[in-house]
Design an enzyme around this catalytic site. Structure first.
Site, PDB file in Angstrom:
ATOM      1  N   LEU A 228       0.807  -1.216   0.000  1.00 15.45           N
ATOM      2  CA  LEU A 228       0.000   0.000   0.000  1.00 15.45           C
ATOM      3  C   LEU A 228       0.838   1.263   0.000  1.00 15.45           C
ATOM      4  O   LEU A 228       0.294   2.353  -0.048  1.00 15.45           O
ATOM      5  CB  LEU A 228      -0.934   0.014   1.223  1.00 15.45           C
ATOM      6  CG  LEU A 228      -1.867  -1.179   1.356  1.00 15.45           C
ATOM      7  CD1 LEU A 228      -2.720  -1.056   2.602  1.00 15.45           C
ATOM      8  CD2 LEU A 228      -2.736  -1.315   0.117  1.00 15.45           C
ATOM      9  N   GLY A 229       2.132   1.136   0.083  1.00 20.79           N
ATOM     10  CA  GLY A 229       2.994   2.305   0.108  1.00 20.79           C
ATOM     11  C   GLY A 229       3.909   2.337  -1.088  1.00 20.79           C
ATOM     12  O   GLY A 229       3.526   2.016  -2.213  1.00 20.79           O
ATOM     13  N   SER A 230       5.154   2.709  -0.828  1.00 18.25           N
ATOM     14  CA  SER A 230       6.129   2.842  -1.904  1.00 18.25           C
ATOM     15  C   SER A 230       6.742   1.517  -2.317  1.00 18.25           C
ATOM     16  O   SER A 230       7.517   1.475  -3.268  1.00 18.25           O
ATOM     17  CB  SER A 230       7.245   3.803  -1.470  1.00 18.25           C
ATOM     18  OG  SER A 230       7.877   3.325  -0.295  1.00 18.25           O
TER      19      SER A 230
ATOM     20  N   PRO B 174      10.689  -1.859   2.402  1.00 18.29           N
ATOM     21  CA  PRO B 174      10.531  -2.838   3.500  1.00 18.29           C
ATOM     22  C   PRO B 174       9.620  -2.344   4.607  1.00 18.29           C
ATOM     23  O   PRO B 174       9.141  -3.150   5.398  1.00 18.29           O
ATOM     24  CB  PRO B 174      11.970  -3.029   4.004  1.00 18.29           C
ATOM     25  CG  PRO B 174      12.688  -1.775   3.601  1.00 18.29           C
ATOM     26  CD  PRO B 174      12.066  -1.351   2.307  1.00 18.29           C
TER      27      PRO B 174
ATOM     28  N   SER C 200       6.805  -0.629   4.083  1.00 17.64           N
ATOM     29  CA  SER C 200       5.473  -0.358   3.552  1.00 17.64           C
ATOM     30  C   SER C 200       4.446  -1.297   4.165  1.00 17.64           C
ATOM     31  O   SER C 200       4.742  -2.454   4.500  1.00 17.64           O
ATOM     32  CB  SER C 200       5.463  -0.516   2.024  1.00 17.64           C
ATOM     33  OG  SER C 200       6.342   0.413   1.432  1.00 17.64           O
ATOM     34  N   SER C 201       3.253  -0.803   4.271  1.00 20.13           N
ATOM     35  CA  SER C 201       2.153  -1.627   4.751  1.00 20.13           C
ATOM     36  C   SER C 201       1.689  -2.548   3.637  1.00 20.13           C
ATOM     37  O   SER C 201       1.856  -2.260   2.450  1.00 20.13           O
ATOM     38  CB  SER C 201       1.003  -0.750   5.229  1.00 20.13           C
ATOM     39  OG  SER C 201       1.426   0.102   6.269  1.00 20.13           O
TER      40      SER C 201
ATOM     41  N   ASP D 243      -3.552  15.373  18.554  1.00 19.78           N
ATOM     42  CA  ASP D 243      -3.009  15.530  17.201  1.00 19.78           C
ATOM     43  C   ASP D 243      -4.101  15.293  16.164  1.00 19.78           C
ATOM     44  O   ASP D 243      -3.894  14.592  15.172  1.00 19.78           O
ATOM     45  CB  ASP D 243      -1.841  14.573  16.971  1.00 19.78           C
ATOM     46  CG  ASP D 243      -1.045  14.929  15.717  1.00 19.78           C
ATOM     47  OD1 ASP D 243      -1.080  16.110  15.315  1.00 19.78           O
ATOM     48  OD2 ASP D 243      -0.399  14.038  15.138  1.00 19.78           O
TER      49      ASP D 243
END
EC number: 2.7.11.1
Length: 775
Positions: free
Chosen positions: A16-18, A21, A23-24, A133
């Site tokens: 789901l990311g780039s 290692p 990344s989800s 936050d």
């Protein structure tokens, strides 16, 4: 992680990311088919014990909070010297990306989003958990468009009667008390952040924004912002109360729940255990986990003493909630319950009856621990040995920890790098690649870059960068269609089959970013690809769109419970006209005393309108002369807001007019129309003040904070009419029932195109002074 195909019972799929290692990965449960997202923590064994304790403390908080509007922690698994966090799958991505695509939202959609945020936040506050936050980057959308709060890396437990000290958060969303470095109430600071999000949803921009960080912080501390004039008075009032610089007078969560802007929603009844009796016996394992939350791992004895006390403390509440997860019902108890269920279902079937789930639960008296199946519930599939314990024993090594947000408190394992530890420059991030889930591009990513100072802060301006368009793989999240994704869709499940899981990330699909839209009927149609981008803000209200079953679209312009639209109004100043529809139903009596801080400027309700359509049925719409109709000129109009109810305000206006009539000003033909709740009169040509003749009408309308007097010029001199309306405003101010919102507006309003005489030189000044002496 790219070589790992499964973690415990979870089969890993698309990145789901780039694709790195860190990344989800999208995952599917091997037996139940549940979709989730697996986030790795690389180098877990290299972290120090204190760093591991802080990460585990965040995981304990996530496990304690079970609410439909809070991101769910499903499991924590240890494998191959790494820690894998399994969290809820959110197909909608971040609210921030949705705002970038859509710009601003209607009040109906905004109210739905705000209500969901407040429901999840209120549940956290009841557990004495302050998020600290809140921002659109930390809010996520599921397949049905519901918001869930995530990123609890800066969350903290606030003991009753105590204040927090740590300055944290993002400067655009942090409260003034946090920026000024004072001790603060975390709940009040969260409400301020919700007010910023509320403003951004309505307008597509931030209320406090500046390229210079010092100027930005000064704006936040002063609390001065430009209130948009194209939103309802209820939304304006709620914004003013939520963005109150003084945290002691800022609106509370209970008051927000009863505010007319949100009163049409039903508050969910989610109970929280309140325990006064001592906890006996005390489980050392649960105390070990609670010590991570209260940061007393070195000396847990005070925690034992509080659990053994006779007072209802937050430690006992969190202990009870955590014990439900660490000690689920035994298998024998589950089998007995299932036997009871089968017996009940068989009896009901023999009688020709059907029982729903609620009736079954009430019959067997089984408490519901979670709103939906999760892997650590009793009825879930047993976890393998790798995930038998949700947390690991801290291991002290000499490794480095390069993603802490300050010297003492590392960032969330699920948190984006855009968050800062104090009031330092932090601008909304640019559009990230992938599906923009809450788990990609985290601070664990090795290719993290600091946020650019040129990152967009106006959600109404689409991103035209071709590289960004090519890198984004998420589909457009249009509010009317894109919340229809179903996890049980055969096409989705088929693509997630274990045999079809790719080992790496495929080529990105071309993404079409949203452009300025044109309104055709009840749909929003994008311009062709070749059209030029127009940076101007455009708002469209789709009146027939049904966004929630809990909202009545016909009654939502005035969001009262059981409100009905029975009046409309058209307002205008010499600078232009503004059309505005509003419900004029009676308001709750409790809101007669609601005030808005005086130091804020009330924006004019008479800004130019983009429509020339007349609003029929207005009780104070006067007749226009031939020249006015020929040149489409609307009569002058002015509003004065008062804290009195409508009937009392009518009495005061009639009393002033009759007193002026006795003083010889030239008031004549005073007529009161009870049907339209309006008072008409005129100033004759022969009068003691040498005023030009004028005919006017005053309509009194009920508002949720009191009432308003709408002065409408029917014929005659606009200068005399302006003096007349201003004199009424000054009289109301002298008598003490001018609404504070209106008072601040008149005190801070800029000069209008039509010249206005000063108060001392007004033709009515001598009579006002005489009335003050008599009173």
């Amino acid at each position: 992680m790219s070589t790992i195909s499964e973690v415990g019972p979870w089969e890993l799929g698309l990145s789901l990311g780039s694709g790195g290692p860190n990344s989800s990965r999208l995952a599917k449960h091997r037996e139940t088919g549940q979709l989730a997202v697996v986030k790795p923590i690389v180098g877990w064994s290299e972290l120090t014990s204190s760093q591991q304790a802080r990460i585990e403390g965040e995981l304990v908080l996530l496990r304690l909070i079970e609410h439909p509007n809070v991101l769910q922690l499903i499991d924590v698994i240890s494998a191959q010297e790494q820690l894998f966090v399994v969290v809820e799958y959110m197909p909608g991505g971040e609210l921030f990306d949705c705002m970038l695509r859509k710009g601003s939202f209607t009040e109906q959609d905004t109210a739905k989003f705000l209500w969901q945020i407040l429901c999840g936040l209120e549940y956290c506050h009841k557990l004495h958990i302050c998020h600290r936050d809140l921002k659109p980057e930390n809010l996520y959308l599921d397949a049905h468009g519901s918001i869930k709060i995530g990123e609890f890396g800066m969350a903290s437990i606030q003991q009753p009667g105590k204040l927090l000290q740590t300055s944290c958060g993002s400067p655009h969303y942090a409260s003034p008390e946090i920026i000024m470095g004072r001790s603060y109430d975390g709940c009040a600071s969260d409400i301020w952040s919700c007010g910023i999000i509320f403003f951004a949803l309505l307008t597509g921009k931030l209320p406090f924004d500046d390229d210079n960080i010092r100027s930005l912080l000064l704006k936040v501390c002063q609390g001065q912002f430009e209130m948009p004039s194209n939103i309802s008075p209820q939304a304006q009032h709620l914004l003013y109360r939520m963005l109150d610089v003084d945290s002691s007078t800022r609106i509370t969560m209970e008051q927000i729940r009863e505010h007319p802007f949100l009163s049409c929603f039903v508050h969910p009844n989610i109970s929280i255990p309140i325990i006064s009796a001592p906890i006996q016996p005390i489980d050392p394992l649960i105390v070990q986990h609670l010590s991570l939350v209260f940061r007393c791992s070195d000396d847990p004895m005070p925690l034992y003493e509080k659990l053994a006390s006779q007072s209802p403390l937050v430690e006992k509440t969190l202990y009870t909630l955590l014990s439900r997860h660490l000690h689920p019902p035994s298998s024998a108890a589950v089998d007995r319950n299932r036997a009871v269920v089968d017996d009940l279902l068989g009896t009901a079937a023999s009688n020709g009856q059907q029982m729903d789930e609620e009736e079954i639960e009430q019959a067997i008296n089984i408490p519901t621990l979670a709103p939906y199946p999760i892997s650590y519930a009793a009825e879930s599939v047993p976890r393998p040995a790798t995930s038998a314990s949700p947390f690991l024993t801290p291991v002290t090594t000499s490794g480095t920890f390069n993603y802490s947000f300050n010297a003492t408190n590392p960032q969330s394992i699920l948190q984006r790098p855009a968050t800062t530890s104090s009031a330092v420059p932090q601008l909304p991030k640019s559009v990230t690649p992938g599906l923009a889930y809450p788990h990609d591009s985290s601070m664990l990513s090795s290719n993290y870059r600091p946020p650019s100072a040129l990152s967009p802060r106006n959600f109404n301006v689409s991103i035209n960068d071709p590289e960004v368009q090519l890198s984004r793989r998420a589909t457009s999240l249009d509010m009317s269609n894109d919340f229809r994704m179903n996890e049980n869709d055969p096409s989705i499940v088929g693509n997630l089959a274990a045999s079809n899981f790719p080992t790496g990330m495929g080529p990105p699909r071309k993404r079409v970013t949203s452009r300025m839209s044109e309104h055709t009927g009840n749909r929003v149609v994008s311009f062709p690809r070749g059209s030029a981008f127009n940076p101007r803000v455009t708002r469209f209200n789709v009146g027939n769109e049904q966004f929630s079953n809990n909202i009545d679209n016909n009654n939502y312009n005035q969001p009262y419970a059981n409100a009905t639209m029975n009046n409309s109004r058209r307002l205008r100043t010499p600078s232009g006209e503004r059309s505005m529809r509003a419900d004029l139903s009676q308001s709750p009596a409790s809101y007669d005393s609601l005030n808005v801080p005086k130091h804020r400027r009330r924006q004019s309700l008479f800004s130019p309108s983009s429509t020339k359509k007349k609003l029929s049925g207005s009780p104070f719409q006067p007749k226009r002369s031939f020249l006015r109709r020929l040149f489409s000129s609307e009569p002058s109009c002015k509003c004065v807001y008062a804290s009195l109810v409508a009937s009392e305000l009518e009495h005061e206006i009639l009393e002033v007019l009759r007193r002026w009539q006795l003083l010889g000003i030239g008031i004549a033909d005073i007529i009161y129309d009870s049907v339209s709740a309006s008072i008409s009169a005129r100033i004759k040509r022969q009068n003691s003040l040498n005023l030009k003749p004028v005919r006017f009408r005053i309509s009194v309308l009920a508002e949720f904070f009191g009432s308003q007097a709408v002065f409408v010029l029917e014929s005659g001199s606009s200068t005399t009419f302006d003096h007349l309306a201003t004199e009424f405003q000054l009289i109301f101010e002298d008598k003490g029932f001018l609404d504070n919102l209106e008072l601040s507006y008149f005190q801070a309003s800029a000069s209008r195109p039509v010249s206005r005489m000063s108060v001392s030189s007004s033709p009515f000044a001598v009579f006002r002074q005489r009335q003050s002496v008599q009173s």
